[in-house]
Design a protein around this motif. Structure first.
Motif, PDB file in Angstrom:
ATOM      1  N   GLY A  28       0.821  -1.207   0.000  1.00  0.00           N
ATOM      2  CA  GLY A  28       0.000   0.000   0.000  1.00  0.00           C
ATOM      3  C   GLY A  28       0.847   1.246   0.000  1.00  0.00           C
ATOM      4  N   ALA A  29       1.936   1.245   0.746  1.00  0.00           N
ATOM      5  CA  ALA A  29       2.820   2.411   0.797  1.00  0.00           C
ATOM      6  C   ALA A  29       3.473   2.642  -0.552  1.00  0.00           C
ATOM      7  CB  ALA A  29       3.880   2.197   1.876  1.00  0.00           C
ATOM      8  N   THR A  30       3.919   1.558  -1.191  1.00  0.00           N
ATOM      9  CA  THR A  30       4.563   1.684  -2.496  1.00  0.00           C
ATOM     10  C   THR A  30       3.572   2.197  -3.530  1.00  0.00           C
ATOM     11  OG1 THR A  30       6.027  -0.136  -1.944  1.00  0.00           O
ATOM     12  CG2 THR A  30       5.848   0.433  -4.257  1.00  0.00           C
ATOM     13  N   ASN A  31       2.400   1.600  -3.521  1.00  0.00           N
ATOM     14  CA  ASN A  31       1.372   2.018  -4.480  1.00  0.00           C
ATOM     15  C   ASN A  31       0.994   3.473  -4.270  1.00  0.00           C
ATOM     16  OD1 ASN A  31       1.479  -0.572  -5.311  1.00  0.00           O
ATOM     17  ND2 ASN A  31      -0.522  -1.197  -4.481  1.00  0.00           N
ATOM     18  N   THR A  74       7.424  19.726 -17.576  1.00  0.00           N
ATOM     19  CA  THR A  74       6.396  18.723 -17.856  1.00  0.00           C
ATOM     20  C   THR A  74       7.017  17.432 -18.375  1.00  0.00           C
ATOM     21  OG1 THR A  74       4.836  20.496 -18.395  1.00  0.00           O
ATOM     22  CG2 THR A  74       4.260  18.286 -19.131  1.00  0.00           C
ATOM     23  N   LYS A  75       7.969  17.563 -19.285  1.00  0.00           N
ATOM     24  CA  LYS A  75       8.653  16.377 -19.817  1.00  0.00           C
ATOM     25  C   LYS A  75       9.381  15.617 -18.711  1.00  0.00           C
ATOM     26  CE  LYS A  75       9.723  17.414 -24.664  1.00  0.00           C
ATOM     27  NZ  LYS A  75      10.837  17.663 -25.612  1.00  0.00           N
ATOM     28  N   LYS A  76      10.095  16.359 -17.883  1.00  0.00           N
ATOM     29  CA  LYS A  76      10.887  15.738 -16.819  1.00  0.00           C
ATOM     30  C   LYS A  76       9.994  14.968 -15.854  1.00  0.00           C
ATOM     31  CE  LYS A  76      14.091  16.916 -13.075  1.00  0.00           C
ATOM     32  NZ  LYS A  76      14.800  18.029 -12.380  1.00  0.00           N
ATOM     33  N   ASN A  77       8.908  15.582 -15.425  1.00  0.00           N
ATOM     34  CA  ASN A  77       8.021  14.931 -14.460  1.00  0.00           C
ATOM     35  C   ASN A  77       7.249  13.773 -15.088  1.00  0.00           C
ATOM     36  OD1 ASN A  77       8.837  16.635 -12.400  1.00  0.00           O
ATOM     37  ND2 ASN A  77       7.267  18.163 -12.869  1.00  0.00           N
ATOM     38  N   TYR A  78       6.914  13.909 -16.343  1.00  0.00           N
ATOM     39  CA  TYR A  78       6.242  12.813 -17.058  1.00  0.00           C
ATOM     40  C   TYR A  78       7.163  11.593 -17.144  1.00  0.00           C
ATOM     41  CZ  TYR A  78       5.031  10.170 -21.304  1.00  0.00           C
ATOM     42  OH  TYR A  78       4.781   9.175 -22.215  1.00  0.00           O
ATOM     43  N   GLN A  79       8.411  11.826 -17.505  1.00  0.00           N
ATOM     44  CA  GLN A  79       9.369  10.719 -17.611  1.00  0.00           C
ATOM     45  C   GLN A  79       9.630  10.080 -16.243  1.00  0.00           C
ATOM     46  OE1 GLN A  79      12.547  12.833 -19.502  1.00  0.00           O
ATOM     47  NE2 GLN A  79      11.637  12.677 -21.552  1.00  0.00           N
ATOM     48  N   ALA A  80       9.672  10.915 -15.200  1.00  0.00           N
ATOM     49  CA  ALA A  80       9.879  10.387 -13.846  1.00  0.00           C
ATOM     50  C   ALA A  80       8.686   9.539 -13.409  1.00  0.00           C
ATOM     51  CB  ALA A  80      10.095  11.537 -12.870  1.00  0.00           C
ATOM     52  N   ALA A  81       7.481   9.986 -13.733  1.00  0.00           N
ATOM     53  CA  ALA A  81       6.280   9.231 -13.370  1.00  0.00           C
ATOM     54  C   ALA A  81       6.235   7.894 -14.106  1.00  0.00           C
ATOM     55  CB  ALA A  81       5.033  10.051 -13.681  1.00  0.00           C
ATOM     56  N   ARG A  82       6.601   7.907 -15.364  1.00  0.00           N
ATOM     57  CA  ARG A  82       6.634   6.655 -16.138  1.00  0.00           C
ATOM     58  C   ARG A  82       7.619   5.667 -15.505  1.00  0.00           C
ATOM     59  NH1 ARG A  82       7.215   4.702 -20.478  1.00  0.00           N
ATOM     60  NH2 ARG A  82       5.247   4.214 -21.512  1.00  0.00           N
ATOM     61  N   LYS A  83       8.775   6.198 -15.142  1.00  0.00           N
ATOM     62  CA  LYS A  83       9.795   5.336 -14.537  1.00  0.00           C
ATOM     63  C   LYS A  83       9.297   4.755 -13.217  1.00  0.00           C
ATOM     64  CE  LYS A  83      14.634   5.289 -13.075  1.00  0.00           C
ATOM     65  NZ  LYS A  83      15.879   6.095 -12.927  1.00  0.00           N
ATOM     66  N   ALA A  84       8.602   5.595 -12.442  1.00  0.00           N
ATOM     67  CA  ALA A  84       8.076   5.126 -11.156  1.00  0.00           C
ATOM     68  C   ALA A  84       7.070   4.001 -11.358  1.00  0.00           C
ATOM     69  CB  ALA A  84       7.431   6.295 -10.409  1.00  0.00           C
ATOM     70  N   VAL A  85       6.245   4.134 -12.379  1.00  0.00           N
ATOM     71  CA  VAL A  85       5.253   3.091 -12.664  1.00  0.00           C
ATOM     72  C   VAL A  85       5.939   1.811 -13.131  1.00  0.00           C
ATOM     73  CG1 VAL A  85       3.340   2.426 -14.179  1.00  0.00           C
ATOM     74  CG2 VAL A  85       3.404   4.719 -13.188  1.00  0.00           C
ATOM     75  N   THR A  87       8.952   0.704 -12.685  1.00  0.00           N
ATOM     76  CA  THR A  87       9.800   0.028 -11.683  1.00  0.00           C
ATOM     77  C   THR A  87       9.047  -0.334 -10.410  1.00  0.00           C
ATOM     78  OG1 THR A  87      10.504   2.174 -10.794  1.00  0.00           O
ATOM     79  CG2 THR A  87      11.876   1.193 -12.528  1.00  0.00           C
ATOM     80  N   SER A  88       7.752  -0.015 -10.367  1.00  0.00           N
ATOM     81  CA  SER A  88       6.966  -0.319  -9.163  1.00  0.00           C
ATOM     82  C   SER A  88       6.636  -1.809  -9.098  1.00  0.00           C
ATOM     83  CB  SER A  88       5.672   0.493  -9.169  1.00  0.00           C
ATOM     84  OG  SER A  88       4.777  -0.016 -10.150  1.00  0.00           O
ATOM     85  N   LYS A  89       6.035  -2.209  -7.971  1.00  0.00           N
ATOM     86  CA  LYS A  89       5.648  -3.605  -7.778  1.00  0.00           C
ATOM     87  C   LYS A  89       4.188  -3.834  -8.140  1.00  0.00           C
ATOM     88  CE  LYS A  89       9.095  -4.604  -4.221  1.00  0.00           C
ATOM     89  NZ  LYS A  89       9.888  -3.390  -4.408  1.00  0.00           N
ATOM     90  N   LEU A  90       3.631  -2.878  -8.913  1.00  0.00           N
ATOM     91  CA  LEU A  90       2.253  -3.044  -9.372  1.00  0.00           C
ATOM     92  C   LEU A  90       2.158  -4.225 -10.322  1.00  0.00           C
ATOM     93  CD1 LEU A  90       1.368   0.680 -10.152  1.00  0.00           C
ATOM     94  CD2 LEU A  90       0.504  -0.668  -8.235  1.00  0.00           C
ATOM     95  N   SER A  91       0.970  -4.737 -10.442  1.00  0.00           N
ATOM     96  CA  SER A  91       0.750  -5.820 -11.402  1.00  0.00           C
ATOM     97  C   SER A  91       0.917  -5.279 -12.820  1.00  0.00           C
ATOM     98  CB  SER A  91      -0.651  -6.403 -11.234  1.00  0.00           C
ATOM     99  OG  SER A  91      -1.625  -5.432 -11.595  1.00  0.00           O
ATOM    100  N   THR A  92       1.124  -6.179 -13.749  1.00  0.00           N
ATOM    101  CA  THR A  92       1.315  -5.769 -15.142  1.00  0.00           C
ATOM    102  C   THR A  92       0.114  -4.993 -15.662  1.00  0.00           C
ATOM    103  OG1 THR A  92       2.728  -7.672 -15.564  1.00  0.00           O
ATOM    104  CG2 THR A  92       1.730  -6.603 -17.481  1.00  0.00           C
ATOM    105  N   SER A  93      -1.073  -5.461 -15.352  1.00  0.00           N
ATOM    106  CA  SER A  93      -2.282  -4.787 -15.839  1.00  0.00           C
ATOM    107  C   SER A  93      -2.422  -3.396 -15.221  1.00  0.00           C
ATOM    108  CB  SER A  93      -3.523  -5.626 -15.534  1.00  0.00           C
ATOM    109  OG  SER A  93      -3.651  -5.827 -14.129  1.00  0.00           O
ATOM    110  N   ALA A  94      -2.045  -3.266 -13.941  1.00  0.00           N
ATOM    111  CA  ALA A  94      -2.123  -1.958 -13.279  1.00  0.00           C
ATOM    112  C   ALA A  94      -1.116  -0.987 -13.884  1.00  0.00           C
ATOM    113  CB  ALA A  94      -1.877  -2.115 -11.781  1.00  0.00           C
ATOM    114  N   LYS A  95       0.083  -1.494 -14.160  1.00  0.00           N
ATOM    115  CA  LYS A  95       1.096  -0.652 -14.802  1.00  0.00           C
ATOM    116  C   LYS A  95       0.605  -0.161 -16.165  1.00  0.00           C
ATOM    117  CE  LYS A  95       5.253  -2.729 -12.758  1.00  0.00           C
ATOM    118  NZ  LYS A  95       6.507  -3.460 -13.040  1.00  0.00           N
TER     119      LYS A  95
END
Length: 379
Positions: A28-31, A74-85, A87-95
């Motif tokens: 939950g914390a990671t998500n 905007t580009k920088k934060n978008y790329q960072a958000a993509r990377k966070a998703v 590399t996260s432990k979310l399921s493939t479908s959630a990613k």
């Protein structure tokens, strides 16, 4: 404490930590961190187009330089958000769901909005504006060849490249950009279409006359005359007036009219320019300007007396058919004194004359007397 006990205890701790990392609380914390990054990026992406759309509602166009920081952030934060998703432990479908969401927003707001707006603004200010200035400057100085060149540059842009002005989202901003840049360019092209066509025909006619093809020249001149009614009025347009003067000269050249004394003088000025450039090529370059004027481009600094006495004034008298200067015999001492008085005090050399204009009242006779104020501009 035995080594065996220590090893067992350590293994138990590591196992417990590993298990806890997959517990609902830890996940939950990671998500939550990923969700925060995604939501922040979504908010920033949704605002991307507002940076230029909202000001346009108040008739203000935002410059590209003001938008580059927005784009970079905007580009920088978008790329960072993509990377966070990713590399996260979310399921493939959630990613995939989260990536689809922010990728879609990026495509809509940045790739389809902010970036093409910046491109459109840069195109308008870096291509259309300089060409318009070039065309208007050439028109102001009655430089027909330069007008032709700038006109064709503008036509090329308007014909094949202005689609870039329509590619970004935001109707208010798009309409304002078109109103400020494309519509004036369209209007200038339409305004200059007939004058440029006429001048190009005049050039062609002169080439035909030089080649001895007078019949073809007359035929081409007939096409010029058919266009004259489509010209703007010359009363308040010095460029059109100058163009009509050129038409009148060509009309004489093709034998459709008798040259007036002024037209003969204009022709004589052209002959004078050729003579000066042949004899004074080390010191100056001469060029024609408007009627009753001569342009002298200084190449070498020589004394004014030497310049006048060694070829210039003699050619000036001979080639123009000069009979009087200020009502005086052009070869008299009185005329020389008068001419000297027209030069600025302290002028000793051609270098001193750069930027100066000398005006002389002269009378020429090329079949009939004609008195004009003749200007010599030194550059």
């Amino acid at each position: 404490m035995s080594k065996r006990f220590i090893k067992q205890t350590t293994a138990a701790v590591l196992l417990t930590t590993s298990v806890l990392s997959f517990s609902p609380a830890a996940l939950g914390a990671t998500n939550s961190a990923v969700d925060q990054a995604v939501n922040k990026t979504k908010a920033e992406l949704n605002k991307a187009t507002t940076h230029y759309v909202y000001p346009s509602l108040e008739e203000k166009l935002v410059s590209s330089s003001a938008l580059y920081p927005v784009l970079n952030s905007t580009k920088k934060n978008y790329q960072a958000a993509r990377k966070a998703v990713v590399t996260s432990k979310l399921s493939t479908s959630a990613k995939e769901a989260k990536l689809k969401e922010i990728d879609g927003l990026y495509s809509e707001k940045v790739s389809g909005g902010l970036v093409p707006y910046i491109d459109a603004y840069n195109y308008a200010t870096e291509y259309l504006v300089p060409i318009m200035k070039e065309l208007e400057a050439a028109q102001a100085r009655n430089d027909f060849a330069a007008v032709d060149t700038a006109y064709h540059k503008l036509s090329y842009q308007l014909k094949g490249r202005t689609a870039i002005l329509y590619r970004f989202s935001g109707k208010a901003a798009r309409d304002l950009l078109l109103e400020r840049y494309k519509k004036p360019a369209d209007a200038k092209r339409d305004e200059m279409m007939v004058p440029v066509t006429i001048h190009m025909s005049l050039v062609k006619i002169n080439d035909l006359l030089d080649a001895g093809k007078k019949a073809e020249a007359k035929k081409e001149f007939g096409e010029v005359e058919a266009l004259l009614d489509r010209l703007p009025t010359a009363a308040s347009n010095s460029f059109i007036k100058a163009l009509l003067d050129e038409v009148a000269k060509v009309k004489v050249a093709v034998g459709e009219a008798t040259a007036t004394p002024q037209q003969k003088l204009d022709e004589k000025v052209g002959t004078l320019v050729k003579a000066l450039n042949a004899s004074q090529f080390d010191n100056i370059t001469a060029a024609t300007g408007a009627s009753n004027s001569l342009i002298i481009v200084v190449k070498k600094d020589v004394g004014v007396v030497d310049f006048l006495g060694k070829g210039f004034y003699e050619s000036f008298i001979k080639e123009l058919g000069l009979t009087k200067v200020n009502g005086l015999d052009p070869t008299s001492k009185e005329a020389a004194t008068f001419i000297a008085s027209k030069f600025p005090v302290g002028t000793d050399s051609l270098e001193d004359l750069k930027g100066q204009t000398i005006t002389l009242p002269i009378t020429v006779n090329n079949g009939a007397d004609l008195t004009v104020d003749f200007t010599i501009l030194f550059q």
